[in-house]
Write a protein that holds these residues in place. Structure first.
Motif, PDB file in Angstrom:
ATOM      1  N   GLU A  59       0.802  -1.225   0.000  1.00  0.00           N
ATOM      2  CA  GLU A  59       0.000   0.000   0.000  1.00  0.00           C
ATOM      3  C   GLU A  59       0.837   1.279   0.000  1.00  0.00           C
ATOM      4  OE1 GLU A  59      -2.436  -0.427   3.442  1.00  0.00           O
ATOM      5  OE2 GLU A  59      -3.570  -2.085   2.602  1.00  0.00           O
ATOM      6  N   ALA A  60       2.152   1.171   0.146  1.00  0.00           N
ATOM      7  CA  ALA A  60       3.015   2.354   0.276  1.00  0.00           C
ATOM      8  C   ALA A  60       2.960   3.213  -0.991  1.00  0.00           C
ATOM      9  CB  ALA A  60       4.441   1.910   0.539  1.00  0.00           C
ATOM     10  N   ASP A  61       2.904   4.518  -0.781  1.00  0.00           N
ATOM     11  CA  ASP A  61       2.883   5.478  -1.888  1.00  0.00           C
ATOM     12  C   ASP A  61       4.247   6.120  -2.122  1.00  0.00           C
ATOM     13  OD1 ASP A  61       0.195   5.140  -2.511  1.00  0.00           O
ATOM     14  OD2 ASP A  61      -0.412   6.599  -0.997  1.00  0.00           O
ATOM     15  N   SER A  62       5.179   5.901  -1.185  1.00  0.00           N
ATOM     16  CA  SER A  62       6.515   6.474  -1.340  1.00  0.00           C
ATOM     17  C   SER A  62       7.535   5.512  -0.748  1.00  0.00           C
ATOM     18  CB  SER A  62       6.610   7.833  -0.637  1.00  0.00           C
ATOM     19  OG  SER A  62       6.561   7.651   0.758  1.00  0.00           O
ATOM     20  N   ILE A  63       8.783   5.686  -1.117  1.00  0.00           N
ATOM     21  CA  ILE A  63       9.867   4.855  -0.595  1.00  0.00           C
ATOM     22  C   ILE A  63       9.985   5.049   0.912  1.00  0.00           C
ATOM     23  CG2 ILE A  63      12.375   4.492  -0.638  1.00  0.00           C
ATOM     24  CD1 ILE A  63      11.037   3.413  -3.102  1.00  0.00           C
ATOM     25  N   GLU A  64       9.753   6.249   1.390  1.00  0.00           N
ATOM     26  CA  GLU A  64       9.883   6.534   2.815  1.00  0.00           C
ATOM     27  C   GLU A  64       8.888   5.724   3.649  1.00  0.00           C
ATOM     28  OE1 GLU A  64       9.687   9.015   0.460  1.00  0.00           O
ATOM     29  OE2 GLU A  64      11.823   9.399   0.507  1.00  0.00           O
ATOM     30  N   GLU A  65       7.725   5.448   3.091  1.00  0.00           N
ATOM     31  CA  GLU A  65       6.744   4.670   3.826  1.00  0.00           C
ATOM     32  C   GLU A  65       7.234   3.265   3.978  1.00  0.00           C
ATOM     33  OE1 GLU A  65       2.513   5.071   2.941  1.00  0.00           O
ATOM     34  OE2 GLU A  65       3.064   6.786   1.723  1.00  0.00           O
TER      35      GLU A  65
END
Length: 65
Positions: A59-65
């Motif tokens: 479900e992550a929208d960015s690498i940071e997530e």
């Protein structure tokens, strides 16, 4: 269609990211998934925690997530 006729080529799907795509690629997800697999194999993650983290990765929208 007989043996000498060829089927018309099918169109190539558009592979460019559209507005619906997130900043995380399948390659990114696979790379982080392998890290999670290794952590689970070494006993660093419980099976439940492994499943939670895989779901979060999906479900992550960015690498940071």
């Amino acid at each position: 269609m007989n043996g000498s006729e060829m089927a018309a080529p099918q169109p190539v799907p558009d592979l460019t990211p559209g507005p619906y795509r997130s900043g995380v690629t399948d390659e990114d997800r696979n790379r982080f998934g392998v890290l999670l697999d290794h952590a689970a194999e070494r006993g660093l993650l419980s099976p439940a925690d492994y499943q939670v983290r895989l779901a979060e990765l999906a479900e992550a929208d960015s690498i940071e997530e």
